[in-house]
Every structure is written in structure tokens, then in C-alpha cells.
Design an enzyme around this catalytic site. Sequence first.
Site, PDB file in Angstrom:
ATOM      1  N   ASP A 155      41.701 -40.075 -22.646  1.00  0.00           N
ATOM      2  CA  ASP A 155      42.323 -40.206 -23.971  1.00  0.00           C
ATOM      3  C   ASP A 155      42.436 -38.848 -24.655  1.00  0.00           C
ATOM      4  OD1 ASP A 155      43.425 -41.658 -26.086  1.00  0.00           O
ATOM      5  OD2 ASP A 155      41.867 -43.196 -26.048  1.00  0.00           O
ATOM      6  N   GLU A 198      47.963 -39.389 -23.591  1.00  0.00           N
ATOM      7  CA  GLU A 198      48.220 -38.476 -24.715  1.00  0.00           C
ATOM      8  C   GLU A 198      49.236 -39.103 -25.670  1.00  0.00           C
ATOM      9  OE1 GLU A 198      51.574 -37.922 -24.404  1.00  0.00           O
ATOM     10  OE2 GLU A 198      51.670 -35.744 -24.152  1.00  0.00           O
ATOM     11  N   TRP A 199      49.417 -40.426 -25.582  1.00  0.00           N
ATOM     12  CA  TRP A 199      50.194 -41.233 -26.529  1.00  0.00           C
ATOM     13  C   TRP A 199      51.684 -40.870 -26.530  1.00  0.00           C
ATOM     14  CZ3 TRP A 199      46.350 -38.663 -30.250  1.00  0.00           C
ATOM     15  CH2 TRP A 199      45.049 -39.126 -30.001  1.00  0.00           C
ATOM     16  N   GLY A 200      52.159 -40.245 -25.441  1.00  0.00           N
ATOM     17  CA  GLY A 200      53.585 -39.918 -25.371  1.00  0.00           C
ATOM     18  C   GLY A 200      53.999 -38.769 -26.266  1.00  0.00           C
ATOM     19  N   ASP A 222      49.721 -46.382 -29.573  1.00  0.00           N
ATOM     20  CA  ASP A 222      49.107 -47.666 -29.209  1.00  0.00           C
ATOM     21  C   ASP A 222      50.027 -48.855 -29.526  1.00  0.00           C
ATOM     22  OD1 ASP A 222      46.978 -46.042 -28.653  1.00  0.00           O
ATOM     23  OD2 ASP A 222      45.587 -46.995 -30.042  1.00  0.00           O
TER      24      ASP A 222
END
Length: 543
Positions: A155, A198-200, A222
Site C-alpha cells: 500500500d 498506489e491507488w492509480g 478505494d
Amino acid sequence: MKLLRTSVALALALCKLSYGLDNGIGRTPAMGWNPYNAFSCANTESLIHTQAQKLVDLGLDKVGYKYMSVDCGWQATQRDSAGGITWNPTRFPSGMAGLGNFIHGLGLKYAMYSVGGFFSCDDVGGTAHWLGSLNHEDTDANIFAQWGVDYLKYDNCYSVSETDFVDFNPPFELKTHFTKMRDSLAATKRPILFAACEWGLQDPARTWPGGSVANSWRMSNDIGPPPSWANLMRIINQVVPITGFAGPGGFNDLDMLYVGHNELTAAEQQTHFSFWAAAKSPLFIGVDLTQGNLDSALSILKNERVIAINQDPLGKSINFKRRYTNDNDVWAGPLADGSTVVLVINLQASSRSVTFNLADVGFSSANAQDIITGNSLGRLSNSLTTTLQGHGSLFLKLTSTTAAPAPQFTFYPASSGALSGGAATRTVNSTTIVGFVGNGGKLTLSNIDGGISGGTKLLAIDYINADFTMTNTACSNCREALFSVNGGTGVRVQMPISGQSWDILFQNFLVSLPGFKAGKTNTIEISNPSAFAPDFSRIGVAS
Ligand SMILES: *[C@@H]1O[C@H](CO)[C@@H](O)[C@H](O)[C@H]1NC(C)=O
């Protein structure tokens, strides 16, 4: 510099014919269970034991859900005396190797969680200060290998500094953090599937050369909480430009599943699962398996025909084909056996009749199977009209297809139009792009050929829209434009992002517009009274 880097990365990516990290594992999307969507970071040994046992008792392992995850919340706040990552002994009294033994004893695989940051993600607003692995990659990778870990979700909290919990605009390339952990895992010699998260933020699908940094990468923020249709559409719009940037060994991760969460209707849960499966996302169940009445969720999650689409060895995602704004979306992609999977999504919240035009996926006729029921629908010719539940979907496998003739277009550069009210041009790759359309700005194209009979015409639009978002807006990861032909009522069209930088085109966005006259005297006006539209490169009108 940014531009140059992007082009070099793209060139490298194009040279390599396949995508993904070549570490021998993760050739199809990972499947398993993860606590986060049901329990956030409230992670304990007994919780994982109970859920792992349930996963087996419910037969979910038998259909492919093998990776049993811990997520945030397992770590201690201080490293051990040797500098190693260690656990919270109150939450995990038998330790993390012990948890691995339990999980392996059930025949499952052990999915660990850590963070490429100074501290871990947490659910108390960044104050828990659990251990992260940044600058301890070799040490921690070796410890994970010793614990028998088979998978690492990595994460991105506190990746910038010890005081910055979640930074959506990091001032450096996050890729360096993920590359370091990839290499540390490889050095352990234990096969550990590497799932980057890395959440895009920095478009890993496109900018990590050939998907070589990880076996999967989260491509968006998320999925929730809360579970909602708006969250699903935010992710669906965001994946539009990157479906081609994935393959065996490296997949777009659309985030963990909300199947079984009844804030979503059964039809929404089915569409969610079908889309995620066909987009070749990892499939991690995110529901409390001990909750009463899981029947509906289990019938979705255990559908072996849908799972087979996800696990298809070709590993290619469905691609965006056509959006009938506020009506339905059409997506399609190839399978290893040469057949085509099609997903048609009812974008309205109510049950109604929807027509699927085979031409939208390039065919005039095909044999069709309903993937959900397994029933044959016989041979389809031109179209299929069926009733879809609100936000429900039609999920088809097409075989013995006959190609439809490809429409021919006459193209008009956007820069040949008249600009008013703030609309302005800029240059990308020596093409003139028209931007600042909307909020008063207008682009008007004249002398458009309506052919010999006029009427309704198919348009193919090349545009740029990098307005990507981490939150839900009225049109999350899309922009709206109004298209008016010959002064008629504007047709509102929702156009998904074309990429995450303002130089990447979406080509051939198809839309049908009424109101053309015969001959070359038509005008098309593009506007949006209350927001910005995409930037435009050219407009094709079918001849
Ligand atoms: C510019 O070139 C890049 C790399 O080929 C491409 O991805 C992008 O779509 C191009 N943009 C335009 C506006 O032509």
C-alpha cells in the site's frame, strides 16, 4: 521532461508484446478473501481463522478463492531488536508465521500486507503509526518469506513523509518504492505474488514499463466505503483508457469486491462481479462470510462460468466499445478460444428493455451464450432486445461470429471549426486540439456533409479528457458535452477519461446524432453550459 518520459515508457511498452511481471506467478488474476471491505483494519488472528475456515466450508476455495489476506492492522508500532517488521501480539497471539501455518493447513495461500511508506495505512486517520516497510524492504521481504507468505499487497500511506498520511500528489515517482520491494521479494527466491496499491495516482498501467513492476496494480482510489453504484461507475470510467495495458502477469486491480454488501442491489452486485471478472481484475471477496443469508452473494461469487472468464489464459480485459449516455454501456473483449465476451450494462436504476446492437462489437451475427445462466440464446442477428434490471447487465459469450462492415467516416479537424466564448487551441504531437469547450466556450463545425439523405448519423470523436478524480462527482472520471446539430436540442454525451495526462487521445468515441440535412450545409455545435467538456481533436461523420 514528463512528456518525454511518458513517450519512452510507452515505446518500451509497445516493444514488449505482453504485459506483466515475469516472476512465474500471477499469470491469471489472483482470487481470495480480504478483510478490509467488511472490517476495515480491525484485524485479528481469530477473525482470520474464522473467515478462512468459512472460505473452505463454503467451498469458495474449490472454485479458486485461494489467497487468504490480512490487510492493515496486524503490525506493531516498533521494530524488533534486529530491526525486523513485527506484529501486534494482542491481536495476533500466535504470531504471523503461526497464522501462515493455519492458512496453509487449510490448503489456502497466505496473503500479507505492508506499505511502501514510513507507517501503515490505518483506520484512525493516520494516528496508529503501525510499521511500514519503506527503507526496510530487504529485511521485511526476507521476514515475509520466512513466514511462508505467498502474496504481498503493498500500500501507499505515508509514502511521502512521516507526517503526510495520504498524499494524492506525491512529488516523486512512486514506482521507485514498488520496484524496490519487487526486487527485494525476488531476492528471497520464494514465489510471492506482488500486488501494488498506489491507488492509480501515477497511472501505473501505462507508465510502469510493460507492467513489469508488479503482478497487479490498483488503478483507482478505494472502491469505498460506502458500497455504491457511483463508486463502481467512478472505477469503470477510470479503467476505460488502460484496458489494453494489462495481461498475464500484470493486471489492472479494480479493488476488492462488495458482493454481499446489500447497499448494492443483487443486480448491481452481479454487474460489479461480471465487470471485474471480465476486466481481469483480481477478485478478492470483501464480505463477512459468517453473516446470515449469503445465498445470493454465493451464487454470484461461485458462478464457474464467470470465474472462467476471469481466469481465461489469454488474460485480456474487456474494452469500452460504446456508451449510450444514461442508457447503456457496451464492453467486449477476446478469450483464448477465439470467442468474444460482451457486457452490456443498464445505466438506469430501473428495470427496462435494452437493445444490444452486435455492430457495436463489430459483428452482424453470432451464436450467443448467457454467461450467468449458461443458457444458449441461439444465433443472434444484428441485435438482441432484453429486459435488464436497474444497473443490471447482459453478459454474453459470442462464437461463430460474422464481421459487420466497418462504418466509414469523413473527418473534420476540431481546429477547422469556429471557436467562441473562451474555447482555445493548443498543440499536442503537432495536432491542434480545441480546449476550454464548455462553461461558455463553444466549438462549431460547419459545412458538414449529411450525405444524400441526412437524418441520424453516427459520429466518431477523437478527444482528450484527463479529468481523473479520486472522489465521486456528478460525472466521475468523465466529462459531459452537448452536441447540437443544425441548432437542434443538444444531445448530452458522457465521455470517460482518455488517460491521466492531457496529451492522450481517446479515438473513435461513437455517438448517434439526429437532425442532419442532406448535403454539405450542416453545423455541429459542441458546448456544455455548466462544466467543461473534453478537449477535441477531430469529429468523424459516417458517410
Ligand atoms: C500523442 O502521442 C502519444 C504517443 O504515441 C499518444 O498516446 C497520444 O494519444 C497522442 N496524442 C495526440 C493528441 O495525438
